[in-house]
Design an enzyme around this catalytic site. Structure first.
Site, PDB file in Angstrom:
ATOM      1  N   GLU A  34       0.832  -1.209   0.000  1.00 47.15           N
ATOM      2  CA  GLU A  34       0.000   0.000   0.000  1.00 47.15           C
ATOM      3  C   GLU A  34       0.865   1.258   0.000  1.00 47.15           C
ATOM      4  O   GLU A  34       0.543   2.252  -0.665  1.00 47.15           O
ATOM      5  CB  GLU A  34      -0.939  -0.005   1.210  1.00 47.15           C
ATOM      6  CG  GLU A  34      -1.922  -1.167   1.249  1.00 47.15           C
ATOM      7  CD  GLU A  34      -2.863  -1.200   0.064  1.00 47.15           C
ATOM      8  OE1 GLU A  34      -3.065  -0.156  -0.592  1.00 47.15           O
ATOM      9  OE2 GLU A  34      -3.403  -2.284  -0.219  1.00 47.15           O
ATOM     10  N   GLU A  83      -0.380  -2.507  -9.877  1.00 49.30           N
ATOM     11  CA  GLU A  83      -0.361  -3.586  -8.886  1.00 49.30           C
ATOM     12  C   GLU A  83       0.971  -4.334  -8.917  1.00 49.30           C
ATOM     13  O   GLU A  83       1.533  -4.656  -7.872  1.00 49.30           O
ATOM     14  CB  GLU A  83      -1.519  -4.562  -9.133  1.00 49.30           C
ATOM     15  CG  GLU A  83      -2.893  -3.986  -8.860  1.00 49.30           C
ATOM     16  CD  GLU A  83      -3.169  -3.767  -7.381  1.00 49.30           C
ATOM     17  OE1 GLU A  83      -2.215  -3.661  -6.571  1.00 49.30           O
ATOM     18  OE2 GLU A  83      -4.346  -3.694  -7.015  1.00 49.30           O
TER      19      GLU A  83
END
Length: 255
Positions: A136, A194
């Site tokens: 994150e 990602e």
């Protein structure tokens, strides 16, 4: 009318600030002019404004979610793990736990990292938990989160139409800030984003002396939730097994 407003807000945004007023004047609609100006502001939001918007939105989310107090077991665990990470890779970070059972974590452009108790329960292994947190943080480091906030701001401006929000971050109502933050946090990242964040998570573990293979184990645990894991870490861009394979190859290359 709704579709017309959305179309015109987009048109004003693309036309640029010099033409937004002219187009809306021809339409005789101050509301559309305001919506166009707001959209243009969103498109041109500086990094500092995006950081400000992120800070305001996470403050709103902190009010709406049960934040673990400092003496709570979850808060103590996270504080211990993150004690040397407030200045991480050029970022200024702050960490809090939401006492929510969802398996989730997110980070916003101002460096606020929020971890849900459900994720901490799923990952008693500290390295696995930190692999998700590192992922994150990677989205913040690479600017992915900033782009989500920009897109959410633009979307809010377009949806508002004749009831457009103010043209600057400072004028946003708390409800607008909360909605923008929620949209940005819940938005899915691209395949490339990602993959980049996955690799950052591995490097993050190495930097802090943790087992990089924990990123693989963490991914597998999230995948085992069968869609119940509400975290950008598992948006399936690409699919989970492909991401596991990529992580394994990335770890092997970095040895």
């Amino acid at each position: 009318m709704k579709q017309f407003v959305l179309t015109m807000a987009g048109a004003l945004c693309l036309a640029g600030s010099a033409h937004a007023g002219k187009l809306s004047d021809l339409l005789g609609s101050q509301g559309l002019k305001d919506a166009g100006n707001t959209a243009i502001t969103g498109l041109a939001l500086t990094d500092a404004q995006v950081v400000e918007l992120g800070a305001k939105s996470v403050a709103q989310m902190d009010q709406e979610n049960p934040v673990a107090p400092a003496d709570n077991a979850y808060a103590k665990r996270l504080a211990k793990l993150a004690q040397n990470m407030t200045r991480e890779d050029g970022l200024s970070l702050n960490f809090k736990v939401y006492l929510v059972k969802d398996v989730n974590a997110f980070a916003v452009p101002d460096g606020s990292v929020r971890v849900f108790a459900g994720l901490m329960d799923l990952m008693p292994d500290d390295a696995e938990l930190m692999s998700v947190i590192g992922h994150e943080i990677g989205h913040v480091k690479y600017g992915h989160s900033k782009e989500h906030y920009r897109a959410a701001y633009l979307s809010s401006a377009a949806r508002k139409g004749v009831a457009a929000i103010g043209g600057t971050v400072g004028k946003l109502a708390a409800s607008d800030i909360g909605a923008i933050g929620e949209a940005a946090v819940n938005a899915k990242f691209s395949r490339a984003n990602e993959t980049q964040a996955d690799e950052y998570g591995v490097d993050f573990l190495r930097r802090h002396g943790m087992d990089p293979n924990a990123s693989v184990r963490g991914m597998q645990k999230l995948a085992s939730q069968d869609g119940k894991a509400k975290t950008s870490f598992l948006d399936d861009h690409p699919a989970s097994q492909e991401r596991v394979s990529h992580l394994q190859k990335y770890i092997a290359r970095k040895r």
